[in-house]
Motif scaffolding. Structure first.
Motif, PDB file in Angstrom:
ATOM      1  N   SER A  36       0.664  -0.947  -0.041  1.00 41.30           N
ATOM      2  CA  SER A  36       0.293   0.108  -0.077  1.00 41.30           C
ATOM      3  C   SER A  36       1.192   0.959  -0.066  1.00 41.30           C
ATOM      4  CB  SER A  36      -0.840   0.392   1.712  1.00 41.30           C
ATOM      5  OG  SER A  36      -1.865  -1.252   1.555  1.00 41.30           O
ATOM      6  N   LEU A  37       2.020   1.152  -0.541  1.00 39.81           N
ATOM      7  CA  LEU A  37       2.817   2.344  -0.094  1.00 39.81           C
ATOM      8  C   LEU A  37       2.538   3.164  -0.964  1.00 39.81           C
ATOM      9  CD1 LEU A  37       6.520   0.268   0.006  1.00 39.81           C
ATOM     10  CD2 LEU A  37       4.799   1.777   1.866  1.00 39.81           C
ATOM     11  N   ARG A  38       2.172   2.914  -2.484  1.00 39.03           N
ATOM     12  CA  ARG A  38       2.228   3.708  -3.759  1.00 39.03           C
ATOM     13  C   ARG A  38       0.441   4.724  -2.461  1.00 39.03           C
ATOM     14  NH1 ARG A  38       0.500   1.215  -8.970  1.00 39.03           N
ATOM     15  NH2 ARG A  38      -0.459   0.562  -7.443  1.00 39.03           N
ATOM     16  N   ASP A  39      -0.317   4.232  -2.347  1.00 39.22           N
ATOM     17  CA  ASP A  39      -1.341   4.690  -1.954  1.00 39.22           C
ATOM     18  C   ASP A  39      -1.139   6.029  -0.779  1.00 39.22           C
ATOM     19  OD1 ASP A  39      -4.132   3.254  -3.089  1.00 39.22           O
ATOM     20  OD2 ASP A  39      -2.237   1.562  -2.290  1.00 39.22           O
ATOM     21  N   ILE A  40      -0.258   5.106   0.233  1.00 40.29           N
ATOM     22  CA  ILE A  40       0.334   6.784   1.308  1.00 40.29           C
ATOM     23  C   ILE A  40       1.108   7.489   1.051  1.00 40.29           C
ATOM     24  CG2 ILE A  40       1.320   6.807   2.901  1.00 40.29           C
ATOM     25  CD1 ILE A  40       1.319   3.468   4.046  1.00 40.29           C
ATOM     26  N   GLY A  41       1.732   7.046  -0.168  1.00 39.28           N
ATOM     27  CA  GLY A  41       2.350   8.124  -0.570  1.00 39.28           C
ATOM     28  C   GLY A  41       1.356   9.066  -1.655  1.00 39.28           C
ATOM     29  N   GLY A  42       0.244   8.938  -2.386  1.00 39.05           N
ATOM     30  CA  GLY A  42      -0.864   9.067  -2.427  1.00 39.05           C
ATOM     31  C   GLY A  42      -1.575   9.959  -1.751  1.00 39.05           C
ATOM     32  N   GLY A  43      -1.651   9.666  -0.363  1.00 38.52           N
ATOM     33  CA  GLY A  43      -2.431  11.215   0.191  1.00 38.52           C
ATOM     34  C   GLY A  43      -1.542  11.241   1.158  1.00 38.52           C
ATOM     35  N   LEU A  44       0.027  11.221   1.466  1.00 40.79           N
ATOM     36  CA  LEU A  44       0.863  12.421   1.442  1.00 40.79           C
ATOM     37  C   LEU A  44       1.558  12.988   1.092  1.00 40.79           C
ATOM     38  CD1 LEU A  44       2.199   9.256   4.674  1.00 40.79           C
ATOM     39  CD2 LEU A  44       0.357  11.625   4.931  1.00 40.79           C
ATOM     40  N   SER A  45       0.713  13.182   0.007  1.00 35.26           N
ATOM     41  CA  SER A  45       2.010  13.627  -1.187  1.00 35.26           C
ATOM     42  C   SER A  45       2.981  13.697  -1.797  1.00 35.26           C
ATOM     43  CB  SER A  45       1.742  14.919  -1.498  1.00 35.26           C
ATOM     44  OG  SER A  45       0.126  15.803  -0.987  1.00 35.26           O
ATOM     45  N   ALA A  46       4.149  12.625  -1.583  1.00 33.20           N
ATOM     46  CA  ALA A  46       5.295  12.036  -1.098  1.00 33.20           C
ATOM     47  C   ALA A  46       5.567  11.136  -2.381  1.00 33.20           C
ATOM     48  CB  ALA A  46       5.672  11.619  -0.040  1.00 33.20           C
ATOM     49  N   GLY A  47       7.226  11.568  -3.138  1.00 35.45           N
ATOM     50  CA  GLY A  47       7.555  11.048  -3.776  1.00 35.45           C
ATOM     51  C   GLY A  47       8.143   9.669  -3.501  1.00 35.45           C
ATOM     52  N   ALA A  48       8.269   8.350  -4.098  1.00 35.81           N
ATOM     53  CA  ALA A  48       8.587   7.394  -4.248  1.00 35.81           C
ATOM     54  C   ALA A  48       9.356   7.012  -3.286  1.00 35.81           C
ATOM     55  CB  ALA A  48       9.711   6.158  -5.030  1.00 35.81           C
ATOM     56  N   ASP A  49      11.360   8.106  -3.191  1.00 32.56           N
ATOM     57  CA  ASP A  49      11.881   7.707  -2.699  1.00 32.56           C
ATOM     58  C   ASP A  49      11.780   8.177  -1.237  1.00 32.56           C
ATOM     59  OD1 ASP A  49      14.078   6.606  -4.743  1.00 32.56           O
ATOM     60  OD2 ASP A  49      14.492   8.677  -4.820  1.00 32.56           O
ATOM     61  N   ASP A  50      10.896   8.968  -0.781  1.00 31.25           N
ATOM     62  CA  ASP A  50      10.375   9.028   0.413  1.00 31.25           C
ATOM     63  C   ASP A  50       9.431   8.337   1.135  1.00 31.25           C
ATOM     64  OD1 ASP A  50      11.652  11.703   0.677  1.00 31.25           O
ATOM     65  OD2 ASP A  50      10.424  12.942  -0.334  1.00 31.25           O
ATOM     66  N   VAL A  51       8.309   7.676   0.517  1.00 37.60           N
ATOM     67  CA  VAL A  51       7.537   6.751   1.212  1.00 37.60           C
ATOM     68  C   VAL A  51       8.283   5.417   0.835  1.00 37.60           C
ATOM     69  CG1 VAL A  51       5.790   5.250  -0.651  1.00 37.60           C
ATOM     70  CG2 VAL A  51       5.649   7.546  -0.797  1.00 37.60           C
ATOM     71  N   ALA A  52       9.297   4.837   0.545  1.00 33.26           N
ATOM     72  CA  ALA A  52      10.426   4.066   1.099  1.00 33.26           C
ATOM     73  C   ALA A  52      10.386   3.963   2.761  1.00 33.26           C
ATOM     74  CB  ALA A  52      11.406   3.199  -0.251  1.00 33.26           C
ATOM     75  N   TRP A  53      11.448   5.472   2.708  1.00 38.66           N
ATOM     76  CA  TRP A  53      11.066   5.194   4.362  1.00 38.66           C
ATOM     77  C   TRP A  53      10.386   4.891   5.597  1.00 38.66           C
ATOM     78  CZ3 TRP A  53      15.638   5.845   6.624  1.00 38.66           C
ATOM     79  CH2 TRP A  53      16.752   5.894   6.368  1.00 38.66           C
ATOM     80  N   ILE A  54       8.644   4.869   4.532  1.00 43.54           N
ATOM     81  CA  ILE A  54       7.675   4.050   5.479  1.00 43.54           C
ATOM     82  C   ILE A  54       8.359   3.492   6.424  1.00 43.54           C
ATOM     83  CG2 ILE A  54       5.429   3.757   5.699  1.00 43.54           C
ATOM     84  CD1 ILE A  54       4.870   5.894   4.268  1.00 43.54           C
ATOM     85  N   GLN A  55       8.803   2.399   5.278  1.00 43.46           N
ATOM     86  CA  GLN A  55       9.310   0.734   5.366  1.00 43.46           C
ATOM     87  C   GLN A  55      10.715   1.156   6.399  1.00 43.46           C
ATOM     88  OE1 GLN A  55       8.020  -2.011   2.866  1.00 43.46           O
ATOM     89  NE2 GLN A  55       8.278  -3.489   4.189  1.00 43.46           N
ATOM     90  N   THR A  56      11.566   1.654   6.024  1.00 46.07           N
ATOM     91  CA  THR A  56      13.056   1.313   6.337  1.00 46.07           C
ATOM     92  C   THR A  56      13.338   1.790   7.700  1.00 46.07           C
ATOM     93  OG1 THR A  56      13.879   1.972   4.207  1.00 46.07           O
ATOM     94  CG2 THR A  56      15.095   3.093   6.014  1.00 46.07           C
ATOM     95  N   ALA A  57      12.318   2.854   7.760  1.00 48.78           N
ATOM     96  CA  ALA A  57      12.699   3.731   9.396  1.00 48.78           C
ATOM     97  C   ALA A  57      11.953   2.629   9.768  1.00 48.78           C
ATOM     98  CB  ALA A  57      11.859   4.456   9.350  1.00 48.78           C
ATOM     99  N   TYR A  58      10.819   1.806  10.409  1.00 50.00           N
ATOM    100  CA  TYR A  58      10.287   1.034  10.439  1.00 50.00           C
ATOM    101  C   TYR A  58      11.194  -0.014  11.682  1.00 50.00           C
ATOM    102  CZ  TYR A  58       7.054  -2.595  13.252  1.00 50.00           C
ATOM    103  OH  TYR A  58       6.360  -2.867  14.093  1.00 50.00           O
ATOM    104  N   LEU A  59      11.806  -1.045  10.239  1.00 55.77           N
ATOM    105  CA  LEU A  59      12.705  -1.597   9.716  1.00 55.77           C
ATOM    106  C   LEU A  59      14.052  -1.494  11.088  1.00 55.77           C
ATOM    107  CD1 LEU A  59      12.322  -2.871   6.631  1.00 55.77           C
ATOM    108  CD2 LEU A  59      12.188  -4.286   8.870  1.00 55.77           C
ATOM    109  N   ILE A  60      14.566   0.513  10.890  1.00 58.56           N
ATOM    110  CA  ILE A  60      15.831   0.265  11.734  1.00 58.56           C
ATOM    111  C   ILE A  60      16.018   0.236  13.038  1.00 58.56           C
ATOM    112  CG2 ILE A  60      17.497   2.623  12.009  1.00 58.56           C
ATOM    113  CD1 ILE A  60      17.250   2.983   8.673  1.00 58.56           C
TER     114      ILE A  60
END
Length: 512
Positions: A36-60
């Motif tokens: 659902s990263l594409r949907d979250i990115g659209g809702g938050l007006s974020a690009g693909a590189d920034d959206v990837a950090w939604i998962q990366t931040a959690y994992l780190i």
């Protein structure tokens, strides 16, 4: 006297189930956003590189706190650490669902991962304190099932929620179970007492080193494939910082009198091999969850919900195999069950390798069924063989390291697969393009169907490029599955090196 002697069998099961629920939602949230990263990115007006950090931040954040959980549980006690983690995880889930931009989402996801991470290894420790004999085998089977099932169900559940409601509910669904766990666990899980004096004598140098080491390592693994690894200055810096901090952390863990993570436990052969098997199963578990939705989305053009439905069969077959494992676990040497599970996972990757662009859920059924059964047969015996023979006093430290290895395996597996997809796609494309010459009768036949107009020729070239690139992409997925297969084949033949576990005798009082 055992620290849980005051609990009835029903209370033990209820307390354990409550902790398992907390572990489940913490593990589920690793992958619930992946489809659902594409949907979250659209809702938050974020690009693909920034959206990837939604998962990366959690994992780190999660990977940093997991090895610290043993020390934290001694300081605050198991029940209060778990309760605080559940409460914090619930609050940050609410904040994630209410995030107003991508920056706030990344901060809240990091906090969510850090607070939820402590719940995962703590369940392992408590299970071996609560239960003995056959009950311990069933508890280990339950934990193993959750550890592999929750990330597997993540994309399916996440895709369904996003398609039928909105991405905000990916996080709001944690609120009710989170509140329940935060209340139920401190009422029943009274297996030790807090010792705040440990804060004064804590291995703060070790804590700082492991945070820098794992944080920089996870960043390097997550971002490396995207920025072509060491060709990027930031990746080079984080890789070197991680290497230096890692060496210092290992030195600290082997020489300090009371290190925050006792690496000397790796001297035990079963524990060292168990950590290796945990690492390999992490590669298989997380890398295949990464590859399959990506293939279905990029090559097949599936939506989030369609991806979820296609990969759901893995979870179904794993659930169906739980009773079979429970029956065999008390009758068969766990080492042979582990070997069977790893062999089935190897067979699953072999079945994935002939993958083509027109594969659907029908073609995916057999390899995913083998993977689901293999996960259930491999993960629970690894837990029992690795941790079942350790004294309870050592369990809290060992379980953190054991779980860390699984997450590290997942991080490295995903990074390796992302690199394969990036690098091998060009190679396969050029190899396929070499055959698109006038001598290729199939291509000439397709070309002659078009008129000689310039526009038609351009359209044909564009279509030819797209078809070639699609096939090149598909071949790279087969390469990635082949590499995972090699890892599991090596692990399978190493199983006989493990010793049969003899559980520690006597009461669990030393869990204090």
């Amino acid at each position: 006297m055992s620290p849980v002697a005051h609990l009835s069998p029903g209370q033990k099961v209820f307390a354990f189930a409550s902790m398992c629920l907390g572990m489940f939602i913490a593990l589920l949230d690793i992958q619930i956003v992946s489809a659902s990263l594409r949907d979250i990115g659209g809702g938050l007006s974020a690009g693909a590189d920034d959206v990837a950090w939604i998962q990366t931040a959690y994992l780190i954040a999660e990977i940093v706190v997991i090895p610290l959980s043993g020390w934290l549980s001694r300081v605050f006690s198991t029940r209060w650490l778990f309760a605080a983690s559940a409460a914090g995880f619930t609050i940050t889930s609410l904040l994630c669902g209410a995030a107003w931009d991508i920056q706030s989402m990344i901060v809240f996801r990091a906090a969510q991962g850090f607070l939820g991470g402590s719940m995962i290894p703590t369940v392992f420790t408590t299970a071996f304190v609560f239960f003995e004999g056959k009950q311990r085998v069933i508890a280990a089977a339950t934990i193993g099932a959750i550890a592999s099932l929750a990330p597997t169900l993540g994309p399916t559940l996440g895709g369904w929620i996003t398609d039928h409601y909105s991405w905000h509910w990916l996080f709001f669904i944690n609120l009710v179970p989170g509140v329940f766990v935060a209340i139920a666990v401190p009422l029943l899980v009274k297996i030790d007492e807090p010792d705040l004096s440990l804060l004064k004598s804590g291995d703060w140098a070790g804590i700082a080193l492991i945070a820098v080491f794992l944080g920089c390592l996870e960043y390097t693994l997550e971002e490396g494939p995207r920025w072509n690894w060491l060709e990027d200055s930031t990746i080079r810096t984080t890789a070197w910082v991680s290497l230096v901090a890692g060496v210092l952390f290992v030195w600290r863990g082997l020489t300090a009198e009371h290190p925050v993570v006792d690496l000397r436990a790796l001297k035990d052969r079963n524990f060292a091999l168990g950590c290796f098997f945990s690492f390999v199963t992490g590669i298989g578990l997380f890398a295949t969850i990464y590859l399959t939705p990506l293939f279905l989305g990029r090559v097949e053009g599936y939506s989030a919900f369609q991806i979820g439905k296609a990969v759901f069969s893995t979870g179904v077959f794993q659930i169906l195999s739980i009773p079979v494992y429970a029956f065999l676990a008390n009758r068969v040497d766990l080492r042979w069950l582990l070997m069977l599970g790893l062999a089935l996972f190897t067979a699953s990757m072999i079945e994935f390798m002939p993958i083509t662009h027109d594969w659907s859920s029908t073609e995916l059924l057999l390899p995913q069924a083998l993977r689901g059964i293999g996960q259930q047969m491999a993960v629970p015996p690894t837990v029992t063989l690795t941790l079942g023979g350790l004294a309870p006093a050592r369990l809290r430290f060992a379980s953190g390291l054991f779980n860390l290895m699984r997450n590290l395996g997942g991080a490295m597996g995903i990074a390796a697969c992302a690199t394969i997809l990036n690098d091998r796609a060009n190679l396969h494309f050029y190899r396929l393009a070499e055959h698109l010459t006038p001598a290729n009768e199939a291509m000439n036949s397709h070309w002659s169907d078009l008129s000689g107009a310039t526009e038609a020729s351009s359209a044909a070239l564009r279509q030819l490029w797209q078809l070639t690139f699609r096939e090149a992409q598909t071949l790279t997925y087969a390469d990635a599955f082949f590499c995972i297969m090699l890892c599991f084949a090596v692990a399978t033949v190493m199983v006989p090196l493990m010793r049969k576990v003899q559980p520690p005798t006597g009461p669990s009082a030393d869990a204090h």
